[in-house]
Each structure stands twice: as structure tokens, then as C-alpha cells.
Design an enzyme around this catalytic site. Structure first.
Site, PDB file in Angstrom:
ATOM      1  N   LYS A   6      64.781  37.463  23.100  1.00  0.00           N
ATOM      2  CA  LYS A   6      64.024  36.278  22.675  1.00  0.00           C
ATOM      3  C   LYS A   6      64.630  35.574  21.483  1.00  0.00           C
ATOM      4  CE  LYS A   6      59.452  37.532  24.430  1.00  0.00           C
ATOM      5  NZ  LYS A   6      58.045  37.746  24.083  1.00  0.00           N
ATOM      6  N   LYS A  19      62.977  39.284  36.115  1.00  0.00           N
ATOM      7  CA  LYS A  19      61.555  39.586  35.984  1.00  0.00           C
ATOM      8  C   LYS A  19      60.740  38.293  36.011  1.00  0.00           C
ATOM      9  CE  LYS A  19      59.859  40.119  31.868  1.00  0.00           C
ATOM     10  NZ  LYS A  19      59.583  40.573  30.489  1.00  0.00           N
ATOM     11  N   LYS A  29      56.350  34.365  31.924  1.00  0.00           N
ATOM     12  CA  LYS A  29      55.640  33.140  31.552  1.00  0.00           C
ATOM     13  C   LYS A  29      56.605  32.051  31.124  1.00  0.00           C
ATOM     14  CE  LYS A  29      51.659  35.771  29.824  1.00  0.00           C
ATOM     15  NZ  LYS A  29      51.356  36.592  28.635  1.00  0.00           N
TER      16      LYS A  29
HETATM   17  P1  TYM Z   1      52.667  40.134  27.849  1.00  0.00           P
HETATM   18  O1  TYM Z   1      51.571  39.250  27.378  1.00  0.00           O
HETATM   19  O2  TYM Z   1      54.030  39.573  27.934  1.00  0.00           O
HETATM   20  O3  TYM Z   1      52.337  40.715  29.282  1.00  0.00           O
HETATM   21  C1  TYM Z   1      51.108  41.332  29.578  1.00  0.00           C
HETATM   22  C2  TYM Z   1      51.324  42.513  30.502  1.00  0.00           C
HETATM   23  O4  TYM Z   1      51.954  42.095  31.714  1.00  0.00           O
HETATM   24  C3  TYM Z   1      53.068  42.932  31.987  1.00  0.00           C
HETATM   25  N1  TYM Z   1      54.087  42.137  32.704  1.00  0.00           N
HETATM   26  C4  TYM Z   1      54.645  42.495  33.876  1.00  0.00           C
HETATM   27  N2  TYM Z   1      54.462  43.571  34.672  1.00  0.00           N
HETATM   28  C5  TYM Z   1      55.175  43.628  35.820  1.00  0.00           C
HETATM   29  N3  TYM Z   1      56.038  42.659  36.205  1.00  0.00           N
HETATM   30  C6  TYM Z   1      56.250  41.554  35.449  1.00  0.00           C
HETATM   31  N4  TYM Z   1      57.098  40.607  35.839  1.00  0.00           N
HETATM   32  C7  TYM Z   1      55.540  41.445  34.223  1.00  0.00           C
HETATM   33  N5  TYM Z   1      55.509  40.509  33.237  1.00  0.00           N
HETATM   34  C8  TYM Z   1      54.613  40.951  32.325  1.00  0.00           C
HETATM   35  C9  TYM Z   1      53.559  43.375  30.620  1.00  0.00           C
HETATM   36  O5  TYM Z   1      54.322  44.556  30.704  1.00  0.00           O
HETATM   37  C10 TYM Z   1      52.247  43.576  29.888  1.00  0.00           C
HETATM   38  O6  TYM Z   1      51.713  44.856  30.151  1.00  0.00           O
HETATM   39  N6  TYM Z   1      53.909  42.999  23.954  1.00  0.00           N
HETATM   40  C11 TYM Z   1      52.897  42.820  24.988  1.00  0.00           C
HETATM   41  C12 TYM Z   1      51.522  42.525  24.440  1.00  0.00           C
HETATM   42  C13 TYM Z   1      50.944  43.555  23.533  1.00  0.00           C
HETATM   43  C14 TYM Z   1      50.515  44.857  23.887  1.00  0.00           C
HETATM   44  C15 TYM Z   1      49.981  45.437  22.702  1.00  0.00           C
HETATM   45  C16 TYM Z   1      50.531  45.585  25.079  1.00  0.00           C
HETATM   46  C17 TYM Z   1      50.685  43.401  22.219  1.00  0.00           C
HETATM   47  N7  TYM Z   1      50.104  44.524  21.695  1.00  0.00           N
HETATM   48  C18 TYM Z   1      49.484  46.745  22.688  1.00  0.00           C
HETATM   49  C19 TYM Z   1      50.026  46.902  25.066  1.00  0.00           C
HETATM   50  C20 TYM Z   1      49.511  47.456  23.871  1.00  0.00           C
HETATM   51  C21 TYM Z   1      53.327  41.633  25.829  1.00  0.00           C
HETATM   52  O7  TYM Z   1      54.107  40.826  25.429  1.00  0.00           O
HETATM   53  O8  TYM Z   1      52.678  41.484  26.989  1.00  0.00           O
END
Ligand code: TYM
Length: 329
Positions: free
Chosen positions: A112, A195, A198
Site C-alpha cells: 500500500k 485478490k 475494494k
Molecule cells: P478488510 O476491511 O480489508 O477486509 C475485511 C475482511 O475481508 C477479508 N477479505 C478477503 N477474504 C477473501 N478473499 C478476498 N479477496 C478478500 N478481501 C478481503 C479480509 O481478510 C478481512 O477478514 N486489517 C483488516 C481489518 C481489521 C481487523 C482487525 C481484522 C482491523 N482490525 C482486527 C481482524 C481483527 C482489513 O483490512 O480488513
């Protein structure tokens, strides 16, 4: 009951099918067996440039989607991260336990921060995984349902918990990632080796997107020049991704799907996926609209969640602050 914590960023107008299958479906299911804490992580959302009005709107849309998907605010503690001070309070202590090099090895940061040069990359983006560790550790979570892309952040979280415990005495629970292999990584429809994310809306299948537009997207998903419908991630990533999606939405195993598509073409596979997708999102979109029609009620649900979350997380902060030698108030 074992505890679960997970989070999702309110950084887009809609969650996509990767978010749903990689994480949110498990969030819903785990409510039956675990004590569940789910957070809309708006503090994480400001690590990149953002529009305040849009963030406020997206936070409510995120809450509406979670409720519509089946997160029950009676059974789960559903809350907005910035409304619970414990996250930032614990994050500072965790930052002071993290090596600069250790943080620099986080691959999501490296991906990023590539764009725009050092002055366009915030320090918050660098410390993002440490705040994520604090999110999890504050609730003494046993399990963290996420997609494959979060594995490294969970490894850091585990290391920080163990480091804290060995320096200051047993205080923090060491959490386990909860990653379901079949849906851990959903791929982009137009670029099936990447992958779904968003940040590339062209190839993402969004829960709140216009159904007709999504049907079109599915029908123009990138496949390959063969004709055979067969699961082969290496050589046929596009077809394999479509098979994975259809398999979870229909509850039919991939081998069974392969058999049933013998002699049929990619158009048939895409048509069937488009149909199950439309059937899935149409009632969901209506439910989301229902929640959004009453923003005051949404805000009330989230405030109640924040109060419950604060009660749990502030205990961990008090314990941690005492252990590191801060005077108690
Ligand atoms: P975020 O908001 O990017 O994504 C939310 C969840 O979706 C999953 N995900 C995917 N799973 C499978 N295939 C994909 N293409 C795909 N894209 C996204 C992500 O793995 C995630 O579980 N850093 C985290 C947010 C966060 C968090 C936390 C998660 C902040 N604090 C504490 C767990 C515990 C994130 O950016 O998710």
C-alpha cells in the site's frame, strides 16, 4: 464460550463477495458457538486520505450490511472502533513493543505504501497492523475470523501478545487465526490471479451494486481459451474462482459441479452463478435499505455496542497499564 473478535474497514460503498466469503459469513456462523465482538474499524480507514462525510456514510452502510447479513446485535457486540478508546490506548503500548524492522516487514504496508512516495504514506499506515493487534488483544480473543491476506497481521498479533506476557507476566491471550481454506482468498473477476479488493472495483462483485450490473460483470468474467469446466487454480484461475463461488452459494461440492458441467460451456457456468448471485443479493439489498432508512436507530445500536465493548476492553487496558508500571488512576 470462547471469544471472537474481528474487524472490517468502512472504506468502500459496499462490501464485496471476498469480504463476505473470506470473513463475514464466518462472523455470522460463529455467533452460535462463541462470544462475538465485531468492529467497523474507522480508525484504520483514515490511514489513507479520506473524505469525512463519506466515512460517516460508509460507517453506517457498513453497519447496515452487517445487520442485514445476520449479525445480531443482541448476540454480538457490534461497534465502531473510534467509539471505544481502549483500542488506541492499548495500541501505544503495543507500538512500543514492536521493532521498527518488524513493522517494516508487513507485506500489506509494503504493497500500500508503494504509491506516491514517502510523504504520501502516513505513519498511521505503517503502524496499522499494531492497532489491529490492539483491537484483538483488548478483547482477549481466542479466534479471529479473517481472509488469508490477514495472516501476517495475526502472526504479529500473536508475537506481540507473547512478548508482552514474557516481559510483564501473563496478561494477554494469544489468539488463533480462523481462516477457512475454501474461501480464504477470492479472486478478482477481471484479473483472476489477483485478490478481489475494494481498491480495484472493476473486478469485484459488490453486495450493494446494481444487480443487473453485477450479472453483466459475472458474464464478462475473465476465463481462458479452453472449453473445459475444471478446477485448476494454476492453469485455470478464472474458471476455478467461478467454481468456488458457485460451490459456496449452492452448497454443492466442486467435484460435483465439475461432473454436472461436463459437456457444458463457460456461459452456462456464468449464467448459473449470475442467477444465484441475484437471488442472494436482492433480499439483502432490501434489508440494507431498511436499516439505512432509520439512521438514528443504527446509531443507537452502535452506541450500545460501544458501551459493551468498552466495558470489556477497558479491563484489559487497566491490566496492561498496571503491568507496565503506570500509576493507577
Ligand atoms: P478488510 O476491511 O480489508 O477486509 C475485511 C475482511 O475481508 C477479508 N477479505 C478477503 N477474504 C477473501 N478473499 C478476498 N479477496 C478478500 N478481501 C478481503 C479480509 O481478510 C478481512 O477478514 N486489517 C483488516 C481489518 C481489521 C481487523 C482487525 C481484522 C482491523 N482490525 C482486527 C481482524 C481483527 C482489513 O483490512 O480488513
Amino acid at each position: 464460550r470462547p471469544r471472537v473478535l474481528s474487524g472490517i474497514q468502512p472504506t468502500a460503498d459496499s462490501f464485496h463477495v471476498g469480504n463476505y466469503l473470506g470473513a463475514l459469513r464466518q462472523w455470522v456462523d460463529l455467533q452460535a458457538t462463541h462470544e462475538t465482538f465485531y468492529s467497523i474499524v474507522d480508525l484504520h480507514a483514515i490511514t489513507v486520505e479520506h473524505e469525512p462525510k463519506l466515512l460517516r456514510q460508509r460507517t453506517r452502510v457498513a453497519a447496515a450490511q452487517l445487520l442485514a447479513l445476520g449479525i445480531d446485535p443482541e448476540r454480538s457486540t457490534l461497534f465502531v472502533q473510534s467509539q471505544v478508546p481502549a483500542h488506541t490506548q492499548l495500541s501505544w503500548v503495543m507500538e512500543c513493543l514492536t521493532g521498527f524492522g518488524e513493522a517494516g516487514r508487513m507485506t500489506q504496508f509494503k504493497d500500500k505504501s508503494g504509491k506516491g512516495g514517502a510523504d504520501h504514506t502516513s505513519v498511521g499506515l505503517f503502524t496499522y497492523p499494531i492497532l489491529q493487534a490492539a483491537d484483538i488483544l483488548a478483547y482477549q480473543a481466542d479466534a479471529v475470523p479473517v481472509g488469508e491476506d490477514q495472516r501476517q497481521h495475526l502472526e504479529l498479533t500473536r508475537n506481540l501478545a507473547q512478548r508482552f506476557n514474557s516481559r510483564f507476566g501473563k496478561t494477554l491471550r494469544v489468539p488463533e487465526p480462523y481462516i477457512l481454506k475454501a474461501t480464504a482468498k477470492i479472486y478478482d473477476l477481471s484479473e483472476p490471479r489477483a485478490k478481489m479488493s475494494k481498491s480495484s472495483p472493476g473486478g469485484s462483485l459488490d453486495l450493494l451494486a446494481d444487480v443487473k450490473a453485477s450479472v453483466k460483470k459475472i458474464k464478462s468474467a475473465v476465463t481462458d481459451t479452453e472449453r473445459e469446466i475444471r478446477y485448476d487454480e494454476e492453469n485455470k484461475p478464472g474458471v476455478s474462482n467461478l467454481l468456488s463461488l458457485l460451490s459456496v452459494f449452492t452448497g454443492t461440492s466442486i467435484p460435483d459441479l465439475e461432473v454436472s458441467y461436463q459437456g457444458k460451456g463457460y456461459g452456462d457456468l456464468k449464467g448459473d452463478l449470475a442467477q444465484v448471485w441475484a437471488e442472494f443479493v436482492t433480499p439483502l439489498q432490501a434489508a440494507v435499505a431498511g436499516y439505512l432508512a432509520d439512521p438514528a436507530e443504527l446509531d443507537r445500536i452502535l452506541s450500545a455496542g460501544a458501551a459493551r465493548a468498552t466495558a470489556v476492553a477497558s479491563k484489559t487496558v487497566a491490566d496492561v497499564y498496571q503491568k507496565v508500571g503506570f500509576l493507577t488512576v
